[in-house]
Design a protein around this motif. Structure first.
Motif, PDB file in Angstrom:
ATOM      1  N   GLN A  89     -17.808  -8.630  -3.507  1.00 24.86           N
ATOM      2  CA  GLN A  89     -16.371  -8.732  -3.722  1.00 24.86           C
ATOM      3  C   GLN A  89     -15.915 -10.191  -3.596  1.00 24.86           C
ATOM      4  O   GLN A  89     -15.094 -10.656  -4.375  1.00 24.86           O
ATOM      5  CB  GLN A  89     -15.620  -7.844  -2.737  1.00 24.86           C
ATOM      6  N   ASP A  98     -13.262   2.158  -9.384  1.00 23.80           N
ATOM      7  CA  ASP A  98     -12.193   2.713  -8.546  1.00 23.80           C
ATOM      8  C   ASP A  98     -12.611   4.073  -8.002  1.00 23.80           C
ATOM      9  O   ASP A  98     -13.171   4.896  -8.741  1.00 23.80           O
ATOM     10  CB  ASP A  98     -10.904   2.874  -9.346  1.00 23.80           C
ATOM     11  N   ALA A 147     -17.152   1.034   0.704  1.00 25.43           N
ATOM     12  CA  ALA A 147     -15.834   1.115   0.059  1.00 25.43           C
ATOM     13  C   ALA A 147     -14.942  -0.023   0.542  1.00 25.43           C
ATOM     14  O   ALA A 147     -14.805  -0.254   1.734  1.00 25.43           O
ATOM     15  CB  ALA A 147     -15.184   2.458   0.373  1.00 25.43           C
ATOM     16  N   LEU A 148     -14.376  -0.728  -0.408  1.00 24.70           N
ATOM     17  CA  LEU A 148     -13.514  -1.878  -0.107  1.00 24.70           C
ATOM     18  C   LEU A 148     -12.213  -1.753  -0.883  1.00 24.70           C
ATOM     19  O   LEU A 148     -12.130  -1.020  -1.860  1.00 24.70           O
ATOM     20  CB  LEU A 148     -14.210  -3.180  -0.533  1.00 24.70           C
ATOM     21  N   ARG A 149     -11.215  -2.521  -0.469  1.00 29.69           N
ATOM     22  CA  ARG A 149      -9.962  -2.573  -1.226  1.00 29.69           C
ATOM     23  C   ARG A 149      -9.995  -3.803  -2.127  1.00 29.69           C
ATOM     24  O   ARG A 149     -10.366  -4.888  -1.694  1.00 29.69           O
ATOM     25  CB  ARG A 149      -8.763  -2.647  -0.290  1.00 29.69           C
ATOM     26  N   ASN A 150      -9.544  -3.633  -3.367  1.00 29.21           N
ATOM     27  CA  ASN A 150      -9.480  -4.778  -4.280  1.00 29.21           C
ATOM     28  C   ASN A 150      -8.150  -5.505  -4.081  1.00 29.21           C
ATOM     29  O   ASN A 150      -7.361  -5.164  -3.205  1.00 29.21           O
ATOM     30  CB  ASN A 150      -9.698  -4.331  -5.732  1.00 29.21           C
ATOM     31  N   LYS A 202     -19.005   4.115   4.850  1.00 30.03           N
ATOM     32  CA  LYS A 202     -17.675   3.489   4.932  1.00 30.03           C
ATOM     33  C   LYS A 202     -17.717   2.023   4.533  1.00 30.03           C
ATOM     34  O   LYS A 202     -16.791   1.520   3.909  1.00 30.03           O
ATOM     35  CB  LYS A 202     -17.120   3.623   6.349  1.00 30.03           C
ATOM     36  N   GLU A 241      -5.471  -5.410  -5.676  1.00 24.60           N
ATOM     37  CA  GLU A 241      -4.306  -4.550  -5.886  1.00 24.60           C
ATOM     38  C   GLU A 241      -4.158  -3.506  -4.779  1.00 24.60           C
ATOM     39  O   GLU A 241      -3.238  -2.688  -4.803  1.00 24.60           O
ATOM     40  CB  GLU A 241      -4.386  -3.840  -7.250  1.00 24.60           C
ATOM     41  N   GLY A 242      -5.100  -3.479  -3.841  1.00 26.73           N
ATOM     42  CA  GLY A 242      -5.039  -2.522  -2.745  1.00 26.73           C
ATOM     43  C   GLY A 242      -5.703  -1.188  -3.035  1.00 26.73           C
ATOM     44  O   GLY A 242      -5.620  -0.266  -2.238  1.00 26.73           O
ATOM     45  N   GLU A 243      -6.361  -1.084  -4.188  1.00 30.83           N
ATOM     46  CA  GLU A 243      -7.042   0.162  -4.537  1.00 30.83           C
ATOM     47  C   GLU A 243      -8.463   0.138  -3.979  1.00 30.83           C
ATOM     48  O   GLU A 243      -9.068  -0.922  -3.823  1.00 30.83           O
ATOM     49  CB  GLU A 243      -7.089   0.324  -6.062  1.00 30.83           C
ATOM     50  N   TRP A 244      -9.011   1.322  -3.693  1.00 29.99           N
ATOM     51  CA  TRP A 244     -10.363   1.436  -3.151  1.00 29.99           C
ATOM     52  C   TRP A 244     -11.389   1.338  -4.270  1.00 29.99           C
ATOM     53  O   TRP A 244     -11.210   1.923  -5.340  1.00 29.99           O
ATOM     54  CB  TRP A 244     -10.528   2.765  -2.412  1.00 29.99           C
TER      55      TRP A 244
END
Length: 167
Positions: free
Chosen positions: A154, A123, A100-103, A97, A105-108
């Protein structure tokens, strides 16, 4: 009379009750191998019963496993971790877990290593969680991903996109 003087038990073979979501329970059948973890020890077991009545509170189906307890580490009332191989299950890609991060734009995303020391965000689409793993789509077998320090990468990527003069 009315008192138990002693109780004779044989704990060399134990039953473990697990819970499964109804959609998973259809992929569990008797004799399916199981792994049971208690503390740092793993035990081999097998499914001996999948019940057909959904628990009204948890909305899950009880699954009974039989496990050999040769070293007598398991005892009634303990909590354990259970892993089953679902019949008809397909191979999935799982990442920790924390990877996995959100960029912005809010995408994983996860970071993939292109060459030693060179990483790029890729992505991914989260499908579901399983313990401390996230099942995702969008990765290919053999891809090397960052499992620790992804947040640092990130942050460095975000800093490289900032204007020095903050305009």
């Amino acid at each position: 009379p009315g008192r138990v003087l002693f109780e004779i038990t044989d704990e060399s073979s134990m039953w473990v009750e697990s819970r499964a979501r109804p959609e998973e329970a259809t992929q569990i059948s008797n004799q399916v191998p199981a792994k049971i973890k208690f503390q740092n020890s793993w035990f081999e077991g097998k499914v001996i019963q999948v019940q057909h009545v959904i628990d009204e509170e948890t909305r899950t189906l009880p699954v009974r496993l039989e496990v050999k307890n040769k070293i007598h580490l398991l005892h009634p009332g303990q909590f354990v971790e259970v892993r089953l191989k679902l019949t008809g299950a397909s191979t999935v890609m799982a990442v920790p877990k924390a990877a996995a991060l959100r960029n912005a734009e809010g995408e994983w995303i996860v970071f993939v290593e292109d060459t030693p020391g060179a990483y790029r965000p890729v992505d991914v689409i989260p499908v579901r969680t399983s313990g401390d793993q996230l099942i995702v789509e969008g990765l290919s077998p053999g891809m090397r991903i960052v499992t620790k320090g992804a947040f640092f990468l990130q942050s460095e990527l975000a800093k490289s996109g900032f204007d020095v003069h903050n305009h």
